[in-house]
Design an enzyme around this catalytic site. Structure first.
Site, short mmCIF file in Angstrom:
data_model
loop_
_atom_site.label_atom_id
_atom_site.label_comp_id
_atom_site.label_asym_id
_atom_site.label_seq_id
_atom_site.Cartn_x
_atom_site.Cartn_y
_atom_site.Cartn_z
N ASP A 99 0.83 -1.22 0.00
CA ASP A 99 0.00 0.00 0.00
C ASP A 99 0.85 1.26 0.00
OD1 ASP A 99 -2.74 -0.38 -0.11
OD2 ASP A 99 -2.95 -0.73 2.04
N GLU A 198 -14.06 -1.99 -1.21
CA GLU A 198 -14.24 -2.17 0.24
C GLU A 198 -15.58 -1.60 0.69
OE1 GLU A 198 -10.92 -0.97 2.64
OE2 GLU A 198 -12.02 -1.24 4.51
O1 KIV Z 1 -4.73 -1.84 4.27
C1 KIV Z 1 -5.47 -2.81 4.07
O2 KIV Z 1 -5.48 -3.80 4.81
C2 KIV Z 1 -6.39 -2.76 2.95
C3 KIV Z 1 -7.45 -3.80 2.89
C4 KIV Z 1 -8.56 -3.38 3.77
C5 KIV Z 1 -7.89 -4.05 1.52
O3 KIV Z 1 -6.28 -1.88 2.15
#
Ligand code: KIV
Length: 281
Positions: A99, A198
């Site tokens: 991310d 989500e």
């Molecule tokens: O950061 C995370 O765990 C996510 C999931 C909720 C998809 O983005």
């Protein structure tokens, strides 16, 4: 512990091959569901990899699950890098996606590309994920053009939780559903290889899944998406509270507490360590 030699990996099927970005498209084409779990360290990454999970997401949910924050907003690039490096180092087969945390890509395509390049150089992850639709399409395009696969994230986007008014189901009503589908198409058009949905209604997730050529991966978005993702601590029952959409597939929190209680009792009672766990001469 050398996680590469972890005993849990002995159960691996020898014919397994590394899950790559093109397998996401293949899965959608063939109608086989994509499995994704979050992971934040080498130990759990090795376990989930051995379990055959297709994609490991080093989510910025690390802020809530591991760092004790109440939102993902405080998470930094410097928090994400060691976690992503540990997961990528331990995952022999799974595709590792990391991310882009809040504040590391919103300023524009240049900032987004610089963060994505840093992740690719320093972690060994194979793709990045970022939140948003039409507004971040230039960022997705810039990262994709540099040869880095991008996963989108729509619906409830935790980095915008204040703007969204808290944890609320997204895509309710025709206008919201249309906006979500327009965002999904923009993310696809910008080059994303998949999109996480989500906390959306089942109907809008089904509609997005139908109109997109890239796969959708749902979390709290119902059964119609091309795959599912859960935060591992939710699905393993590590915490007292679990979101409604996350089933507890185990009660590891209780098991771990009981193990710690047994350990403490044996140490206090003088029964651990015994001869088997001691060295003589
Ligand atoms: O950061 C995370 O765990 C996510 C999931 C909720 C998809 O983005």
């Amino acid at each position: 512990m050398a996680t590469g030699d972890n005993a849990v990996q002995a159960a691996d099927a020898p014919r397994r091959r590394r899950y790559r970005v093109h397998h996401l498209a293949q899965a959608k084409e063939q109608g086989s569901k994509i499995t994704m779990l979050t992971a934040y360290d080498a130990v759990t990454a090795a376990v989930f990899d051995a379990a055959g999970i297709d994609v490991l997401l080093v989510g910025d949910s690390i802020g809530n699950t591991m760092h004790g924050h109440t939102t993902t907003l405080p998470v930094t690039v410097d928090d994400m890098i060691p976690a992503a490096r540990a997961v990528a180092g331990a995952a022999r087969y799974a595709l590792v996606v990391v991310d882009l945390p809040f504040g590391s890509y919103e300023a524009g395509p240049e900032q987004a590309l610089a963060t994505a390049v840093r992740f690719m150089k320093e972690t060994g992850a194979a793709a990045v994920k970022l939140e948003g639709g039409r507004s971040v399409a230039p960022q997705i395009r810039a990262i994709t053009d540099a040869g880095i696969p991008v996963v989108g994230h729509l619906g409830f986007t935790p980095q915008s939780e204040h703007a969204l008014g808290g944890h609320r189901v997204q895509g309710r009503g025709e206008d919201a559903a249309e906006a979500l589908c327009a965002d999904a198409l923009a993310v696809q058009e910008a080059g994303a290889v998949a999109v996480v949905l989500e906390m959306t209604t089942v109907e809008v997730a089904a509609r997005a899944t139908e109109i997109l050529q890239i796969p959708t991966i749902g979390i709290g978005a119902g059964p119609a998406t091309d795959g599912q993702v859960l935060v591992w601590t939710d699905m393993a029952g590590m915490t007292e509270w679990t979101p409604r959409f996350a089933r507890r597939f185990a009660e590891l929190g209780t098991a771990l507490r009981e193990a710690a209680e047994d350990y403490a009792a044996e140490v206090r009672g003088g029964t651990f360590p015994d001869a088997v766990h001691s060295f003589e001469r």
